[in-house]
Design a protein around this motif. Structure first.
Motif, PDB file in Angstrom:
ATOM      1  N   LEU A  93      -1.874  -5.361  -0.357  1.00  0.00           N
ATOM      2  CA  LEU A  93      -0.723  -5.590  -1.226  1.00  0.00           C
ATOM      3  C   LEU A  93      -0.529  -4.424  -2.180  1.00  0.00           C
ATOM      4  O   LEU A  93       0.601  -3.962  -2.402  1.00  0.00           O
ATOM      5  CB  LEU A  93      -0.901  -6.896  -2.004  1.00  0.00           C
ATOM      6  N   LEU A  94      -1.630  -3.924  -2.745  1.00  0.00           N
ATOM      7  CA  LEU A  94      -1.533  -2.756  -3.628  1.00  0.00           C
ATOM      8  C   LEU A  94      -0.974  -1.543  -2.879  1.00  0.00           C
ATOM      9  O   LEU A  94      -0.118  -0.827  -3.402  1.00  0.00           O
ATOM     10  CB  LEU A  94      -2.907  -2.436  -4.219  1.00  0.00           C
ATOM     11  N   LEU A  95      -1.433  -1.323  -1.652  1.00  0.00           N
ATOM     12  CA  LEU A  95      -0.909  -0.193  -0.882  1.00  0.00           C
ATOM     13  C   LEU A  95       0.562  -0.406  -0.538  1.00  0.00           C
ATOM     14  O   LEU A  95       1.345   0.553  -0.540  1.00  0.00           O
ATOM     15  CB  LEU A  95      -1.727  -0.013   0.401  1.00  0.00           C
ATOM     16  N   SER A  96       0.950  -1.643  -0.256  1.00  0.00           N
ATOM     17  CA  SER A  96       2.361  -1.909   0.058  1.00  0.00           C
ATOM     18  C   SER A  96       3.259  -1.654  -1.136  1.00  0.00           C
ATOM     19  O   SER A  96       4.456  -1.410  -0.983  1.00  0.00           O
ATOM     20  CB  SER A  96       2.531  -3.353   0.536  1.00  0.00           C
ATOM     21  N   LYS A  97       2.686  -1.694  -2.340  1.00  0.00           N
ATOM     22  CA  LYS A  97       3.435  -1.397  -3.567  1.00  0.00           C
ATOM     23  C   LYS A  97       3.338   0.091  -3.932  1.00  0.00           C
ATOM     24  O   LYS A  97       3.697   0.487  -5.042  1.00  0.00           O
ATOM     25  CB  LYS A  97       2.884  -2.228  -4.732  1.00  0.00           C
ATOM     26  N   ARG A  98       2.813   0.901  -2.984  1.00  0.00           N
ATOM     27  CA  ARG A  98       2.666   2.355  -3.163  1.00  0.00           C
ATOM     28  C   ARG A  98       1.665   2.699  -4.259  1.00  0.00           C
ATOM     29  O   ARG A  98       1.820   3.704  -4.970  1.00  0.00           O
ATOM     30  CB  ARG A  98       4.016   3.024  -3.435  1.00  0.00           C
ATOM     31  N   TRP A  99       0.653   1.871  -4.416  1.00  0.00           N
ATOM     32  CA  TRP A  99      -0.391   2.120  -5.406  1.00  0.00           C
ATOM     33  C   TRP A  99      -1.434   3.054  -4.782  1.00  0.00           C
ATOM     34  O   TRP A  99      -2.550   2.680  -4.495  1.00  0.00           O
ATOM     35  CB  TRP A  99      -1.022   0.789  -5.837  1.00  0.00           C
ATOM     36  N   PHE A 100      -1.022   4.328  -4.589  1.00  0.00           N
ATOM     37  CA  PHE A 100      -1.852   5.268  -3.843  1.00  0.00           C
ATOM     38  C   PHE A 100      -2.869   6.004  -4.713  1.00  0.00           C
ATOM     39  O   PHE A 100      -3.791   6.632  -4.192  1.00  0.00           O
ATOM     40  CB  PHE A 100      -0.978   6.301  -3.124  1.00  0.00           C
ATOM     41  N   GLY A 101      -2.711   5.948  -6.033  1.00  0.00           N
ATOM     42  CA  GLY A 101      -3.613   6.698  -6.906  1.00  0.00           C
ATOM     43  C   GLY A 101      -5.064   6.287  -6.751  1.00  0.00           C
ATOM     44  O   GLY A 101      -5.971   7.104  -6.933  1.00  0.00           O
ATOM     45  N   GLU A 102      -5.305   5.015  -6.429  1.00  0.00           N
ATOM     46  CA  GLU A 102      -6.673   4.525  -6.246  1.00  0.00           C
ATOM     47  C   GLU A 102      -6.915   4.098  -4.799  1.00  0.00           C
ATOM     48  O   GLU A 102      -7.805   3.297  -4.513  1.00  0.00           O
ATOM     49  CB  GLU A 102      -6.927   3.358  -7.202  1.00  0.00           C
ATOM     50  N   ALA A 103      -6.113   4.658  -3.884  1.00  0.00           N
ATOM     51  CA  ALA A 103      -6.170   4.200  -2.498  1.00  0.00           C
ATOM     52  C   ALA A 103      -7.521   4.479  -1.841  1.00  0.00           C
ATOM     53  O   ALA A 103      -8.008   3.667  -1.045  1.00  0.00           O
ATOM     54  CB  ALA A 103      -5.050   4.856  -1.693  1.00  0.00           C
TER      55      ALA A 103
END
Length: 322
Positions: free
Chosen positions: A258-268
């Protein structure tokens, strides 16, 4: 004499939709109910609308609170409720006229602690029926159905016994994932859960400012990481923990994707390495819902930040992440 069902409605600045919501409840074919409206510090005309309805219907109980968020508003409503069963309804949603009658009849006929309902998901240009997976469940099998996306976490999507709240904890400040945390606890204490097969009974209205569509933020990201940990902490001392451990791991994977789907790439990369640990403990989870569509992205980030960024660009270009 206590009512058989309490409909608990948290209200915060939903004046434009509130009349439709309240009308759908006072007009239910099932009349042995109370309507507990929790005004969560509204600053619009919501309190005036509730007061007007309360003057016309003595079943309405009004609770005025400073703004504490929807989870605590629901908690205040349950504390005040007297019904054997609880049905939540958000102040901008509404019920079909026979919803409570059908749900209560099913609960009594099946001697069920929870009755899961079909519902509509509605936005400005889309209306979709979301039907739960039919069946009769115990607490473990229903938790698995939730963790593996065969049923819905939404706490308003089931009628449930008020007695299930005897040992429930509400995390103050949790605003994204509060349904998943509460539903996990209620599920744990339920002995029998049944699905009502009928026409959709509840209209869930998605607005541009809702939690699902609103701007993503650091707070939402932290909440998404938090609620699987809260679930695991809750289950840790329960007898069913060994039986649900795999499902808990899949919930955590769901939060990661879900975090990746929200483009939360900084901590990917950190998230991907955690996903790799989960996959080692429970092989095959990355091939199941909800992680399977993000499996290649997670594996790329686990290899290196550089490979992950390349794969993220591919996901964005191909609209796998919108």
């Amino acid at each position: 004499m206590a009512p058989r069902v309490s409909v608990v409605i948290p209200v915060y600045n939903v004046g434009k939709q509130l009349e439709t919501c309240l009308q759908s409840v006072v007009g239910q074919t099932f009349t042995d109910l109370e309507i507990v409206v929790v005004n969560d510090g509204s600053t619009d005309d919501s309190p005036q609308i509730v007061a007007r309805f309360a003057r016309q219907d003595p079943r309405i109980v009004i609770i005025d609170r400073p703004n504490e968020g929807v989870a605590y508003a629901r908690k205040r409503g349950v504390e005040a409720a007297r019904g054997e069963y609880i049905q939540y309804l958000d102040g901008d949603d509404f019920l079909e006229p026979d919803a409570i009658e059908l749900l209560y009849r099913k609960a009594v006929d099946e001697q069920a602690d929870m009755v899961v309902l079909p519902f509509w998901l509605e936005s400005e240009n889309r209306k979709k029926a979301s039907n739960p997976t039919p069946g009769t469940y115990d607490s473990v099998s229903f938790f698995y159905s939730l963790a593996f996306c065969r049923n819905y976490w939404a706490v308003w999507s089931f009628l449930h016994k008020r007695s299930l709240y005897a040992r429930v904890h509400v995390e103050k400040g949790l605003s994204y994932g509060e349904d998943a945390y509460l539903t996990a606890q209620l599920t744990c204490f339920a002995r029998k859960i049944v699905v009502l097969e009928s026409h959709p009974l509840l209209h869930y209205i998605i607005h541009s400012g809702s939690a699902t569509l609103g701007n993503f933020s650091e707070k939402k990201a932290r909440d998404i990481e938090l609620y699987p940990q809260l679930q695991r902490r809750f289950y840790a001392d329960k007898p069913t923990y060994p039986q649900v451990e795999k499902a808990l791991a899949n919930v955590e994977l769901g939060a990661i994707v879900l975090l990746l789907s929200k483009r939360w790439f900084g901590e990917a990369r950190r998230l991907a390495l955690r996903a790799q640990e989960i996959e080692k403990q429970f092989p095959g989870l990355l091939h199941q819902r909800p992680a399977r569509h993000y499996r290649r992205l997670l594996k790329a980030y686990a290899r290196s930040e550089f490979m992950g960024k390349l794969m993220a660009r591919y996901y964005l270009l191909t609209r796998k992440i919108k």
